[in-house]
Design a protein around this motif. Sequence first.
Motif, PDB file in Angstrom:
ATOM      1  N   ASP A 140     -49.343  26.475  18.476  1.00 14.33           N
ATOM      2  CA  ASP A 140     -48.847  26.801  17.477  1.00 14.33           C
ATOM      3  C   ASP A 140     -49.932  26.538  15.900  1.00 14.33           C
ATOM      4  OD1 ASP A 140     -46.303  26.635  17.562  1.00 14.33           O
ATOM      5  OD2 ASP A 140     -45.854  24.017  17.750  1.00 14.33           O
ATOM      6  N   LEU A 141     -51.101  25.965  16.366  1.00 15.78           N
ATOM      7  CA  LEU A 141     -52.291  26.230  15.705  1.00 15.78           C
ATOM      8  C   LEU A 141     -52.863  27.833  15.681  1.00 15.78           C
ATOM      9  CD1 LEU A 141     -54.407  24.402  14.094  1.00 15.78           C
ATOM     10  CD2 LEU A 141     -55.941  23.650  16.132  1.00 15.78           C
ATOM     11  N   ALA A 142     -52.794  28.118  16.128  1.00 10.44           N
ATOM     12  CA  ALA A 142     -53.333  29.394  16.757  1.00 10.44           C
ATOM     13  C   ALA A 142     -52.534  30.532  15.522  1.00 10.44           C
ATOM     14  CB  ALA A 142     -53.180  30.807  18.109  1.00 10.44           C
ATOM     15  N   ALA A 143     -51.273  29.910  15.923  1.00 12.75           N
ATOM     16  CA  ALA A 143     -50.030  30.804  14.860  1.00 12.75           C
ATOM     17  C   ALA A 143     -49.764  29.866  13.638  1.00 12.75           C
ATOM     18  CB  ALA A 143     -48.783  30.788  15.604  1.00 12.75           C
ATOM     19  N   ARG A 144     -51.053  29.185  13.248  1.00 11.41           N
ATOM     20  CA  ARG A 144     -50.616  28.313  11.932  1.00 11.41           C
ATOM     21  C   ARG A 144     -49.809  27.658  11.487  1.00 11.41           C
ATOM     22  NH1 ARG A 144     -55.504  28.471  13.578  1.00 11.41           N
ATOM     23  NH2 ARG A 144     -56.746  30.034  12.211  1.00 11.41           N
ATOM     24  N   SER A 145     -49.078  27.522  12.319  1.00 13.48           N
ATOM     25  CA  SER A 145     -47.761  27.377  12.544  1.00 13.48           C
ATOM     26  C   SER A 145     -47.597  25.312  11.740  1.00 13.48           C
ATOM     27  CB  SER A 145     -46.705  27.413  13.444  1.00 13.48           C
ATOM     28  OG  SER A 145     -45.920  28.900  13.413  1.00 13.48           O
ATOM     29  N   PHE A 146     -48.194  25.226  10.923  1.00 15.53           N
ATOM     30  CA  PHE A 146     -48.348  24.101  10.844  1.00 15.53           C
ATOM     31  C   PHE A 146     -47.287  22.558  10.766  1.00 15.53           C
ATOM     32  CE2 PHE A 146     -52.248  25.646  10.068  1.00 15.53           C
ATOM     33  CZ  PHE A 146     -53.048  25.126  10.972  1.00 15.53           C
ATOM     34  N   ASP A 147     -46.285  23.623  10.400  1.00 15.61           N
ATOM     35  CA  ASP A 147     -45.189  23.454   9.785  1.00 15.61           C
ATOM     36  C   ASP A 147     -44.358  22.683  11.455  1.00 15.61           C
ATOM     37  OD1 ASP A 147     -44.232  25.769  10.951  1.00 15.61           O
ATOM     38  OD2 ASP A 147     -42.216  25.289  10.672  1.00 15.61           O
ATOM     39  N   ARG A 148     -44.477  22.222  12.555  1.00 19.14           N
ATOM     40  CA  ARG A 148     -44.720  22.070  14.009  1.00 19.14           C
ATOM     41  C   ARG A 148     -45.217  21.489  14.296  1.00 19.14           C
ATOM     42  NH1 ARG A 148     -40.492  25.889  16.434  1.00 19.14           N
ATOM     43  NH2 ARG A 148     -41.868  24.914  18.740  1.00 19.14           N
ATOM     44  N   ALA A 149     -46.306  20.954  13.360  1.00 20.99           N
ATOM     45  CA  ALA A 149     -46.956  19.699  13.730  1.00 20.99           C
ATOM     46  C   ALA A 149     -45.983  18.121  13.530  1.00 20.99           C
ATOM     47  CB  ALA A 149     -48.299  19.520  12.958  1.00 20.99           C
ATOM     48  N   ILE A 150     -46.888  17.092  14.831  1.00 23.56           N
ATOM     49  CA  ILE A 150     -45.824  15.883  14.676  1.00 23.56           C
ATOM     50  C   ILE A 150     -46.946  15.071  14.007  1.00 23.56           C
ATOM     51  CG2 ILE A 150     -45.140  14.611  16.206  1.00 23.56           C
ATOM     52  CD1 ILE A 150     -43.622  16.557  17.831  1.00 23.56           C
ATOM     53  N   CYS A 151     -46.202  14.386  13.293  1.00 21.86           N
ATOM     54  CA  CYS A 151     -47.191  12.906  13.121  1.00 21.86           C
ATOM     55  C   CYS A 151     -47.102  11.726  13.424  1.00 21.86           C
ATOM     56  CB  CYS A 151     -47.240  12.517  11.640  1.00 21.86           C
ATOM     57  SG  CYS A 151     -47.292  11.028  11.241  1.00 21.86           S
ATOM     58  N   THR A 152     -47.196  10.614  13.799  1.00 23.28           N
ATOM     59  CA  THR A 152     -47.535   9.577  14.358  1.00 23.28           C
ATOM     60  C   THR A 152     -47.855   8.210  14.137  1.00 23.28           C
ATOM     61  OG1 THR A 152     -46.619   7.728  16.452  1.00 23.28           O
ATOM     62  CG2 THR A 152     -48.755   9.069  16.634  1.00 23.28           C
ATOM     63  N   PHE A 153     -47.282   6.761  13.604  1.00 21.95           N
ATOM     64  CA  PHE A 153     -48.117   5.635  12.675  1.00 21.95           C
ATOM     65  C   PHE A 153     -48.475   4.694  13.803  1.00 21.95           C
ATOM     66  CE2 PHE A 153     -47.710   1.721  10.437  1.00 21.95           C
ATOM     67  CZ  PHE A 153     -48.777   1.951   9.594  1.00 21.95           C
ATOM     68  N   GLN A 154     -49.834   4.259  13.815  1.00 26.36           N
ATOM     69  CA  GLN A 154     -50.156   3.106  14.338  1.00 26.36           C
ATOM     70  C   GLN A 154     -50.316   1.941  14.516  1.00 26.36           C
ATOM     71  OE1 GLN A 154     -52.099   3.666  18.455  1.00 26.36           O
ATOM     72  NE2 GLN A 154     -50.552   5.296  19.029  1.00 26.36           N
ATOM     73  N   CYS A 155     -50.427   0.893  13.986  1.00 26.15           N
ATOM     74  CA  CYS A 155     -51.363  -0.380  13.583  1.00 26.15           C
ATOM     75  C   CYS A 155     -51.259  -0.875  14.297  1.00 26.15           C
ATOM     76  CB  CYS A 155     -49.772  -1.057  12.610  1.00 26.15           C
ATOM     77  SG  CYS A 155     -48.735  -1.724  13.057  1.00 26.15           S
TER      78      CYS A 155
END
Length: 319
Positions: free
Chosen positions: A304-319
């Motif tokens: 997905d990075l190679a295809a510039r498909s940044f909409d497929r990135a996943i985010c997570t939060f840690q505290c």
Amino acid sequence: MPRPCAQRRPDGAVGRRCGAALSAVRCIIGEMTDRSHETMRVLAQRHLPPDVRERWLELLRPTARLLPASGSDRVVGRLGGLPRLPAEVAWPVWEGRGPLTFIASVDCAQLPLDALDIRLPTDGTLLFFCFDGQIDQGAAPVIAVDRDTWPGARVLHLPAGTECAERQPPPRLRADVRSVPLTARVEPTAASGEHPLIHEAFLAGLTSEAADDHPVNSEEFEEAVWAEGWGPGHRIGGHAWTLQGPVEIEAAAGVLGAEVAWDSPELLDEAKGWLLLAQIDCEEAEGVVWDDTGALYWLIRPEDLAARSFDRAICTFQC
């Protein structure tokens, strides 16, 4: 959904980097230490037997560590402040929840791309947005294990030459967040003892007790390595500096669903297919804080990075 306080390791144990342990390390370390491959090699020589040491060093990955810029430092991005967006691009929103907070921007052309091992765009700007809790007092944290929260984060890539203008945030968001210019420094990063690559290299087939007793999981070695990464951990690429366990495992669990076992080969295989795109911490000294003074992590598959498909990135939060 309450924010998780500890993620489960692949061997079933609870992640050790939380709460009182975090406070203890904060007191011991004091200031961020300079890092280099030589520093990491010295740590490995001090704590690991020869047959483990070289393989562990091979798993180091370079990161572009993002630090507040000053003086003549080359500015590669900005933390907080106001984003520059094209007129036709709407401010990102989590439908049913509200607008996302602008977190940071990175100028890809200014990054030390040749020193990294991920295929980032060679130009344009990456903008990171996340629903950070200021609207709902943290009632809906964005965590990768919960697919329902995935719409709460967004990565935009604006190609070079895109006509943009500074955009004020929607009324429900703070408009007074400081803009902190960032510079980059290339550093080696180490995978934690809970990381799927460490599991594959050293721990596969071991019982939980044997895995915990392995040199890469010794408390003294983990604390020494973790101390090398202390301080706001903004970074592009490399291994994440985590507070609650491997973020790759969280992404894999979100993809595969709640029914997958945390010690299953399927989960570990899926986790190995995710890369850290960016990590953005709070910068308390600069007055830039996300919700519960934690860290945000964006992960992406290499294809997905190679295809510039940044909409497929996943985010997570840690505290």
